[in-house]
Design an enzyme around this catalytic site. Structure first.
Site: not given
Length: 364
Positions: A241, A246, A250, A276
């Protein structure tokens, strides 16, 4: 109708007796019966709490009074015929055939009352002008009853058509309501499903996991089969990340979710536990098969390449497996043991599978 019919009989009796000398007080009786009485009965019926029942009784009173009138005029043929037929027609029209014998008895009873009071007088010949009044008056009365029946039939037909139209409207409204209720039920199912789903990955969320895990453990206790709870964590996810953003993180979560669903059995439940971390509930499975499944997931993900924004991203999984111990585990306990197995796998170097069949940790 009563007032008109009685007035016609009064006129016929007047014409019939106009050339004669009737008994003293007879005209007063005719005025009372044929001209005053119908209005009194109408007044009484209008003020009754049960006007229909009152009017049915009035019809019998009509027949009794007409019986008195018939005997008082000496049973003049056309006057008797008009009075009897008119009374029968009115009673049968309102009460059906059962009204006919009651009418005849009431007419006979009224005639007997007059005979008992004033004696029997029989003069059947009717004056010709009185006969004409009776013929035309009776015809008009019967036609009036027929027209009234026709009007009531029209009203009844119109009412039935309205009821049929309203029935169709009600049916359409019910069908529309049923469709709306079906749509609402579908939307409620969708909302419930959405409330149980993680919006990013589409997997079940933690709230659903807590409920389904307790249910599955209850089934395990009843049926006597085993269950495996697998906790999965993406190694170095924060670094991905921080380095690639991000959106990259994702996308990795989405691809791992797809991998979990693609490799799950129909009875398995895959959930996003948070961040996660993922959970896989596998009912009716032994330790060896659960370990083999977890190892398969670890290897597939380790070899999986994610291409994002020109970069090839790869990482590994740390997996913990907890095996349900009959009569020894609650949902919280097996969850804790799966979490401990996963963290011990992570602490042991990551990219590996740990398992607990009991409180002790076993490195796979």
């Amino acid at each position: 109708m009563r007032s008109t019919a009685f007035a016609i009989l009064f006129l016929a009796s007047y014409l019939h007796l106009s050339g004669r000398e009737p008994a003293s007080g007879l005209w007063g009786l005719f005025v009372a019966i044929l001209l005053v009485y119908p209005h009194l009965q109408y007044w009484r019926a209008c003020r009754s709490a049960k006007p229909i029942e009152t009017e049915m009784r009035n019809l019998l009173i009509d027949s009794v009074l007409l019986g008195i009138f018939i005997a008082a005029v000496g049973f003049a043929q056309w006057i008797v015929f008009a009075a009897v037929l008119g009374s029968l027609s009115n009673n049968v029209a309102n009460q059906g055939w059962r009204g006919a014998p009651n009418t005849l008895l009431a007419l006979f009873g009224g005639a007997l009352l007059w005979i008992a009071f004033a004696g029997f007088h029989y003069a059947p010949e009717t004056e010709w002008h009185a006969s004409l009044v009776c013929i035309f008056g009776l015809s008009a009365y019967l036609l009036g009853i027929s027209h009234l029946s026709y009007t009531r039939n029209l009203q009844l037909r119109h009412t039935r058509e309205q009821l049929k139209s309203r029935e169709q409207d009600l049916l359409s409204a019910n069908q529309s309501l049923l469709a709306n209720l079906t749509e609402i039920a579908g939307l409620q199912d969708q909302l419930r499903d959405q409330a149980n789903r993680d919006p990013l990955t589409g997997l079940y969320n933690r709230r659903y996991l807590d409920r389904i895990l307790s249910q599955e453990l209850s089934h395990c206790g009843y049926e006597g089969y085993s269950l495996a709870l697998i906790m999965i964590d993406i190694d170095h996810f924060k670094q991905i990340n921080d380095t690639y953003g991000h959106q990259a993180g994702d996308e990795m979560l989405v691809q791992l979710a797809a991998m979990l669903e693609g490799n799950a059995r129909s009875s398995d439940v895959a959930c996003r536990y948070g961040g996660e971390e993922f959970m896989l509930v596998m009912p009716d499975i032994d330790r060896e098969l659960a370990m083999a499944h977890a190892e398969h997931l670890r290897r597939r993900f380790a070899s999986h390449e994610l291409y994002f924004d020109g970069y090839c991203l790869k990482t590994t999984l740390s997996i913990g497996v907890a095996i349900y111990q009959k009569d020894a585990d609650s949902a919280g306990m097996i969850n804790t043991r799966a979490d401990q197995a996963m963290y011990q796998a992570k602490n042991a170097g990551r990219d590996r599978v740990g398992v607990t069949a009991a409180p002790a940790f076993v490195d796979a």
